[in-house]
Scaffold this active site. Structure first.
Site, PDB file in Angstrom:
ATOM      1  N   ILE A  16       1.030  -3.662  -6.754  1.00  0.00           N
ATOM      2  CA  ILE A  16       0.478  -2.581  -7.587  1.00  0.00           C
ATOM      3  C   ILE A  16       0.871  -2.809  -9.037  1.00  0.00           C
ATOM      4  CG2 ILE A  16       0.528  -0.093  -8.050  1.00  0.00           C
ATOM      5  CD1 ILE A  16       0.891   0.330  -5.028  1.00  0.00           C
ATOM      6  N   ASN A 107      12.755   3.651   2.618  1.00  0.00           N
ATOM      7  CA  ASN A 107      12.399   3.956   1.229  1.00  0.00           C
ATOM      8  C   ASN A 107      13.091   5.200   0.679  1.00  0.00           C
ATOM      9  OD1 ASN A 107      10.786   1.726   1.103  1.00  0.00           O
ATOM     10  ND2 ASN A 107       8.844   2.808   1.363  1.00  0.00           N
ATOM     11  N   GLY A 132       5.395   5.158  -4.257  1.00  0.00           N
ATOM     12  CA  GLY A 132       6.008   4.535  -3.072  1.00  0.00           C
ATOM     13  C   GLY A 132       5.958   5.476  -1.881  1.00  0.00           C
ATOM     14  N   ASP A 161      -6.694   9.270  -2.755  1.00  0.00           N
ATOM     15  CA  ASP A 161      -7.440   9.979  -1.706  1.00  0.00           C
ATOM     16  C   ASP A 161      -8.609  10.761  -2.317  1.00  0.00           C
ATOM     17  OD1 ASP A 161      -5.359   9.158   0.134  1.00  0.00           O
ATOM     18  OD2 ASP A 161      -4.131  10.603  -0.956  1.00  0.00           O
ATOM     19  N   HIS A 189      -0.084  12.737   1.647  1.00  0.00           N
ATOM     20  CA  HIS A 189      -0.784  11.450   1.538  1.00  0.00           C
ATOM     21  C   HIS A 189      -0.570  10.715   2.869  1.00  0.00           C
ATOM     22  CE1 HIS A 189      -2.381   7.716   0.095  1.00  0.00           C
ATOM     23  NE2 HIS A 189      -1.227   7.096   0.252  1.00  0.00           N
TER      24      HIS A 189
HETATM   25  P1  NAD Z   1       4.943  -4.708  -2.931  1.00  0.00           P
HETATM   26  O1  NAD Z   1       5.831  -5.052  -1.786  1.00  0.00           O
HETATM   27  O2  NAD Z   1       3.911  -5.677  -3.375  1.00  0.00           O
HETATM   28  O3  NAD Z   1       5.840  -4.386  -4.204  1.00  0.00           O
HETATM   29  C1  NAD Z   1       6.934  -3.538  -4.147  1.00  0.00           C
HETATM   30  C2  NAD Z   1       7.930  -4.044  -5.168  1.00  0.00           C
HETATM   31  O4  NAD Z   1       8.991  -3.118  -5.242  1.00  0.00           O
HETATM   32  C3  NAD Z   1       8.539  -5.410  -4.795  1.00  0.00           C
HETATM   33  O5  NAD Z   1       8.366  -6.302  -5.866  1.00  0.00           O
HETATM   34  C4  NAD Z   1      10.006  -5.080  -4.546  1.00  0.00           C
HETATM   35  O6  NAD Z   1      10.885  -6.136  -4.921  1.00  0.00           O
HETATM   36  C5  NAD Z   1      10.182  -3.853  -5.419  1.00  0.00           C
HETATM   37  N1  NAD Z   1      11.304  -2.992  -5.048  1.00  0.00           N
HETATM   38  C6  NAD Z   1      11.799  -2.725  -3.814  1.00  0.00           C
HETATM   39  N2  NAD Z   1      12.850  -1.914  -3.906  1.00  0.00           N
HETATM   40  C7  NAD Z   1      13.029  -1.646  -5.211  1.00  0.00           C
HETATM   41  C8  NAD Z   1      13.955  -0.863  -5.937  1.00  0.00           C
HETATM   42  N3  NAD Z   1      14.949  -0.201  -5.323  1.00  0.00           N
HETATM   43  N4  NAD Z   1      13.840  -0.805  -7.281  1.00  0.00           N
HETATM   44  C9  NAD Z   1      12.868  -1.482  -7.914  1.00  0.00           C
HETATM   45  N5  NAD Z   1      11.959  -2.250  -7.285  1.00  0.00           N
HETATM   46  C10 NAD Z   1      12.043  -2.322  -5.954  1.00  0.00           C
HETATM   47  O7  NAD Z   1       4.306  -3.289  -2.607  1.00  0.00           O
HETATM   48  P2  NAD Z   1       3.054  -2.582  -3.320  1.00  0.00           P
HETATM   49  O8  NAD Z   1       1.821  -3.006  -2.616  1.00  0.00           O
HETATM   50  O9  NAD Z   1       3.152  -2.741  -4.796  1.00  0.00           O
HETATM   51  O10 NAD Z   1       3.312  -1.058  -2.865  1.00  0.00           O
HETATM   52  C11 NAD Z   1       4.423  -0.346  -3.366  1.00  0.00           C
HETATM   53  C12 NAD Z   1       4.536   1.000  -2.661  1.00  0.00           C
HETATM   54  O11 NAD Z   1       3.393   1.806  -2.985  1.00  0.00           O
HETATM   55  C13 NAD Z   1       4.565   0.931  -1.132  1.00  0.00           C
HETATM   56  O12 NAD Z   1       5.501   1.880  -0.630  1.00  0.00           O
HETATM   57  C14 NAD Z   1       3.144   1.327  -0.739  1.00  0.00           C
HETATM   58  O13 NAD Z   1       3.090   1.854   0.577  1.00  0.00           O
HETATM   59  C15 NAD Z   1       2.876   2.389  -1.776  1.00  0.00           C
HETATM   60  N6  NAD Z   1       1.473   2.754  -1.987  1.00  0.00           N
HETATM   61  C16 NAD Z   1       1.189   4.079  -2.196  1.00  0.00           C
HETATM   62  C17 NAD Z   1      -0.109   4.488  -2.428  1.00  0.00           C
HETATM   63  C18 NAD Z   1      -0.429   5.945  -2.648  1.00  0.00           C
HETATM   64  O14 NAD Z   1      -1.631   6.290  -2.718  1.00  0.00           O
HETATM   65  N7  NAD Z   1       0.534   6.839  -2.780  1.00  0.00           N
HETATM   66  C19 NAD Z   1      -1.137   3.535  -2.472  1.00  0.00           C
HETATM   67  C20 NAD Z   1      -0.813   2.200  -2.259  1.00  0.00           C
HETATM   68  C21 NAD Z   1       0.502   1.816  -2.018  1.00  0.00           C
HETATM   69  C1  LMR Z   2      -3.061   3.718   0.760  1.00  0.00           C
HETATM   70  O1  LMR Z   2      -3.436   4.862   0.996  1.00  0.00           O
HETATM   71  O2  LMR Z   2      -3.852   2.764   0.622  1.00  0.00           O
HETATM   72  C2  LMR Z   2      -1.576   3.445   0.593  1.00  0.00           C
HETATM   73  O3  LMR Z   2      -0.825   4.611   0.835  1.00  0.00           O
HETATM   74  C3  LMR Z   2      -1.087   2.305   1.410  1.00  0.00           C
HETATM   75  C4  LMR Z   2      -1.008   2.637   2.875  1.00  0.00           C
HETATM   76  O4  LMR Z   2       0.041   2.371   3.472  1.00  0.00           O
HETATM   77  O5  LMR Z   2      -1.994   3.129   3.414  1.00  0.00           O
END
Ligand code: NAD
Ligand code: LMR
Length: 327
Positions: A16, A107, A132, A161, A189
């Site tokens: 992201i 997390n 996250g 969403d 979510h």
């Molecule tokens: P990713 O694994 O590609 O990246 C996560 C990054 O966070 C990694 O580089 C990791 O080293 C870093 N990280 C881990 N712990 C950390 C900490 N304590 N401090 C700083 N950095 C840390 O994951 P992503 O695809 O970028 O997704 C990140 C989060 O977002 C996930 O939990 C995912 O489920 C969530 N997400 C939420 C939504 C939403 O709509 N709310 C949508 C998509 C993804």
């Molecule tokens: C999403 O809605 O795409 C993110 O929250 C990632 C997931 O785990 O579904």
């Protein structure tokens, strides 16, 4: 020239982060005349910090006029120092077959630590947006650690969403998606979220005047929106990133512009029957940059009330699961 906004981003070398950073630096989040300083936090792991250096090199190579500085760190005190906005993305993503709540144990503790530090060192006007997963409950955990910053500064993202719901409604109605308005996300979510279709408008008309297929709305539409994240993981082998980054831009952008109406997860005030201790998706109106009011009074029929009860119950259960991390 305006004073630069300090934007802290956690997980900055993740998927992201990679999709988000060039857009923040180009002005898509805070506007084309607002300079930014990026304070980028990664996990204290050599590989992650090395990857972060690569991301920063690329940002340098974009020569963004609005990018006035970058800080790369694995120390939350450095990343959140004086931050006006803290974007909490860094966390483990789920894999196939998992629910987002399965991430809570891994997390949740990240948000305990970060909530404490943000409260100590972020700017007076600090705002926090949590991405996250599970985002609502992680946001609640971070907010519970704050003694200085009020709870309304902590919001979680349900905008992805809302955007998903808007597109699905436009496709069904056969209209341009800009015709769809007032589609808001209630609750978690997670697959229990409720996209409240009855209050939406299409081309200014009540949705039910345009889409009469009630069965589709109650089943396929709600399921498609609620399970879209899992569908993307199944297709891509990784969770959504470009659309998540885009939704975070929308979340923050719309929170900076008075008058915008949009869905964010906020501390419940009991509206729509949500437990007052959970963070739930709600319709809000931005009242001043970074400030908002919950829009109350949308009518809910028995179907909607039942859906809200289910998503509220899940949020209350998640809260119980992390009770030891709160306060
Ligand atoms: P990713 O694994 O590609 O990246 C996560 C990054 O966070 C990694 O580089 C990791 O080293 C870093 N990280 C881990 N712990 C950390 C900490 N304590 N401090 C700083 N950095 C840390 O994951 P992503 O695809 O970028 O997704 C990140 C989060 O977002 C996930 O939990 C995912 O489920 C969530 N997400 C939420 C939504 C939403 O709509 N709310 C949508 C998509 C993804
Ligand atoms: C999403 O809605 O795409 C993110 O929250 C990632 C997931 O785990 O579904």
């Amino acid at each position: 020239m305006k004073t630069p906004i300090k934007v802290a981003l956690t997980g900055a070398a993740g998927q992201i982060g990679y999709a988000l950073l060039p857009r923040i630096a180009s002005g898509a989040m805070f506007g084309p005349d607002q300079p930014v300083i990026l304070q980028l936090l990664e996990a204290p792991i050599e590989k992650a910090m090395k990857a972060l250096e690569g991301v920063a090199m690329e940002l340098d190579d974009c020569a963004f006029p609005l990018l006035k500085g970058m800080v790369l760190t694995d120390d939350p005190r450095v990343a959140f120092a004086g931050a006006n906005w803290s974007l909490l993305v860094g966390a483990k993503p789920r894999g196939p077959g998992m629910e987002r709540a399965d991430l809570l144990q891994d997390n949740g503790k990240i948000f305990t630590a970060q909530g404490l530090v943000i409260d100590e060192v972020a700017a007076e006007d600090a705002r926090v947006a949590v991405v996250g997963n599970p985002a609502n409950t992680n946001c609640m955990i971070a907010a519970s650690k704050a003694k200085r910053l009020p709870a309304d500064r902590f919001t979680a993202m349900v905008r992805l969403d809302q955007n998903r719901a808007q597109t699905q409604l436009a496709k069904k109605a056969g209209v341009d998606l800009t015709e769809v308005s007032e589609i808001f996300i209630y609750g978690n979510h997670s697959p229990t979220m409720f996209p409240a279709f009855d209050n939406a408008k299409i081309g200014g008309k009540a949705l039910r005047e345009v889409i009469s297929d009630r069965a589709w709305l109650e089943t396929e539409f709600c399921d498609t929106v609620g399970k879209r994240g899992a569908a993307i993981i199944a297709a891509r082998g990784a969770s959504s990133a470009a659309s998540a980054a885009n939704a975070l831009l929308d979340h923050v952008h719309d929170l900076m512009i008075p008058g915008k109406v949009h869905s964010i997860a906020v501390k419940s005030n009991g509206a729509y029957g949500f437990d007052p201790e959970v963070w739930a998706g709600m319709p809000v109106r931005t009242t001043a940059p970074g400030a908002y009011e919950v829009i109350e009074g949308y009518a809910m029929d028995d179907f909607a009330k039942a859906k809200i009860a289910v998503t509220n119950k899940e949020l209350v259960e998640e809260r119980a699961m992390v009770a030891s991390l709160l306060g």
